[in-house]
Design an enzyme around this catalytic site. Structure first.
Site, PDB file in Angstrom:
ATOM      1  N   ASN A  13      42.732  20.622  -3.413  1.00 44.25           N
ATOM      2  CA  ASN A  13      43.532  21.455  -2.501  1.00 44.25           C
ATOM      3  C   ASN A  13      42.678  22.668  -2.131  1.00 44.25           C
ATOM      4  OD1 ASN A  13      45.325  23.155  -1.270  1.00 44.25           O
ATOM      5  ND2 ASN A  13      46.680  23.391  -3.037  1.00 44.25           N
ATOM      6  N   TRP A  14      42.171  22.663  -0.914  1.00 40.36           N
ATOM      7  CA  TRP A  14      41.252  23.743  -0.503  1.00 40.36           C
ATOM      8  C   TRP A  14      41.987  25.023  -0.142  1.00 40.36           C
ATOM      9  CZ3 TRP A  14      37.186  21.007   3.211  1.00 40.36           C
ATOM     10  CH2 TRP A  14      36.487  20.039   2.469  1.00 40.36           C
ATOM     11  N   LYS A  15      43.303  24.971  -0.121  1.00 37.93           N
ATOM     12  CA  LYS A  15      44.110  26.162   0.215  1.00 37.93           C
ATOM     13  C   LYS A  15      43.598  26.794   1.516  1.00 37.93           C
ATOM     14  CE  LYS A  15      45.375  26.509  -4.582  1.00 37.93           C
ATOM     15  NZ  LYS A  15      45.807  27.301  -5.716  1.00 37.93           N
ATOM     16  N   HIS A  99      54.308  22.871  -3.437  1.00 38.99           N
ATOM     17  CA  HIS A  99      53.289  23.615  -4.189  1.00 38.99           C
ATOM     18  C   HIS A  99      53.844  24.989  -4.570  1.00 38.99           C
ATOM     19  CE1 HIS A  99      49.666  25.891  -5.084  1.00 38.99           C
ATOM     20  NE2 HIS A  99      49.132  24.723  -5.389  1.00 38.99           N
ATOM     21  N   GLU A 101      52.665  27.877  -4.463  1.00 33.60           N
ATOM     22  CA  GLU A 101      52.463  28.968  -3.494  1.00 33.60           C
ATOM     23  C   GLU A 101      53.463  28.859  -2.339  1.00 33.60           C
ATOM     24  OE1 GLU A 101      48.272  28.236  -3.191  1.00 33.60           O
ATOM     25  OE2 GLU A 101      48.091  28.968  -5.246  1.00 33.60           O
ATOM     26  N   GLU A 171      52.439  21.795 -12.200  1.00 32.53           N
ATOM     27  CA  GLU A 171      51.590  22.963 -11.995  1.00 32.53           C
ATOM     28  C   GLU A 171      52.300  24.207 -12.504  1.00 32.53           C
ATOM     29  OE1 GLU A 171      48.461  22.105  -8.897  1.00 32.53           O
ATOM     30  OE2 GLU A 171      50.166  22.849  -7.773  1.00 32.53           O
ATOM     31  N   GLY A 177      45.247  29.277 -10.242  1.00 34.03           N
ATOM     32  CA  GLY A 177      44.370  30.287  -9.655  1.00 34.03           C
ATOM     33  C   GLY A 177      43.719  31.161 -10.701  1.00 34.03           C
ATOM     34  N   SER A 218      43.929  25.635 -12.949  1.00 30.14           N
ATOM     35  CA  SER A 218      42.647  25.990 -13.565  1.00 30.14           C
ATOM     36  C   SER A 218      41.952  24.813 -14.263  1.00 30.14           C
ATOM     37  CB  SER A 218      42.815  27.154 -14.535  1.00 30.14           C
ATOM     38  OG  SER A 218      43.383  28.263 -13.884  1.00 30.14           O
ATOM     39  N   GLY A 239      42.370  23.291  -7.390  1.00 29.01           N
ATOM     40  CA  GLY A 239      42.239  24.312  -6.360  1.00 29.01           C
ATOM     41  C   GLY A 239      40.798  24.793  -6.297  1.00 29.01           C
TER      42      GLY A 239
HETATM   43  P1  PGA Z   1      43.559  26.115  -9.302  1.00 25.82           P
HETATM   44  O1  PGA Z   1      44.722  25.654  -8.306  1.00 25.82           O
HETATM   45  O2  PGA Z   1      42.790  24.879  -9.702  1.00 25.82           O
HETATM   46  O3  PGA Z   1      42.717  27.073  -8.491  1.00 25.82           O
HETATM   47  O4  PGA Z   1      44.229  26.771 -10.463  1.00 25.82           O
HETATM   48  C1  PGA Z   1      45.482  24.517  -8.594  1.00 25.82           C
HETATM   49  C2  PGA Z   1      46.475  24.264  -7.505  1.00 25.82           C
HETATM   50  O5  PGA Z   1      47.015  25.223  -6.932  1.00 25.82           O
HETATM   51  O6  PGA Z   1      46.751  23.096  -7.177  1.00 25.82           O
END
Ligand code: PGA
Length: 266
Positions: A13-15, A99, A101, A171, A177, A218, A239
């Protein structure tokens, strides 16, 4: 007893990261690095503006194109939104829904998430359905209650024939993050068992045993192996480390080398 087999799945997931040059380079390097190795299902979800470009780089590779979000309508006066028909038009096979976020930064409710799940299913997209508790919810012993609620409400009305195009991403919000935390393999395993159990209560034991449950939060090459060793961890949502070719490929490699027999719902 026959072991339960679930193919591992790793999603990048490149956000809201990269630019067009970086997106093209990264997609090309991942596709090339993976070659014809399809032991693990791999998808990458770039930002919307780069879907076409990344899709072109992934053509003929083992890496599938996915999207990070969608709006549950085919078209219409919805300024700023992107429809699943547009995603299909650009070659997307999957979409992330729910997700953390989207839930916590943009205030998406279980009801909206459910609408998205049902609509994505109707249009034939694979759904990476994400759930997870906050730190407060975990500290006050509510993890299972929260996961059960998010599963029940988010997946309400999903027909059984949709389940082969659905994965659940666990998650924990406190691990995503740069929080400095990640779930231990034991914490991830315990949550995945809860998810599989509740999924089984909703859809039955066989669909629960077949369900791919990915861990996200993470994940890095140095913790991936221990996570993938857990019988109910069937993959990962990545991420930050999906923006680094070597690290992303190393995580896929870790998933590919794990034994195939996996946990069961009952
Ligand atoms: P992260 O994000 O690997 O940067 O913790 C995971 C995600 O949001 O899917």
């Amino acid at each position: 007893m026959t072991p339960n087999i679930r193919k591992k799945s790793v999603v990048g997931n490149w956000k809201m990261f990269t630019n067009s040059a970086e997106a093209g380079r990264l997609a090309g390097a991942i596709a090339e690095g993976l070659g014809t190795d399809d032991h693990v299902s791999v998808a990458i979800c770039p930002p919307f503006p780069y879907l076409g470009l990344v899709g072109a780089m992934l053509k003929g590779s083992c890496v599938a194109l996915g999207a990070q979000n969608m709006y549950p309508k085919k078209e219409g006066a919805f300024t700023g939104e992107v429809s699943p028909t547009m995603l299909l038009d650009l070659g997307c096979k999957s979409v992330i829904v729910g997700h953390s976020e989207r839930r916590h930064v943009f205030g998406e409710t279980d009801a909206l998430i459910n609408e998205k799940v049902l609509f994505a299913h109707d249009l034939g997209l694979h759904i990476f359905f994400c759930i997870g508790e906050t730190l407060d919810e975990r500290s006050s012993g509510q993890t299972e209650k929260v996961l059960d609620r998010q599963l029940s409400l988010g997946l309400a009305g999903v027909p059984k024939d949709a389940l082969n195009r659905l994965s659940v991403g666990y998650e924990p919000v406190w691990a995503i993050g740069s929080t400095g935390h990640h779930a231990t393999p034991q914490q991830a395993q315990a949550a995945h068992v809860m998810i599989r159990r509740h999924f089984g209560r909703i859809f039955g034991t066989d669909p629960a045993n077949a369900l791919c449950i990915q861990y996200g939060g993470s994940v890095k090459p140095d913790n991936a192996v221990a996570l993938f060793e857990q019988p109910d961890v069937d993959g990962a949502l990545i991420g930050a480390d999906s923006l680094n070719t070597e690290e992303f490929l190393a995580i896929i490699q870790a998933a590919a080398s794990e034994p195939k027999a996996t946990g069961k719902a009952a």
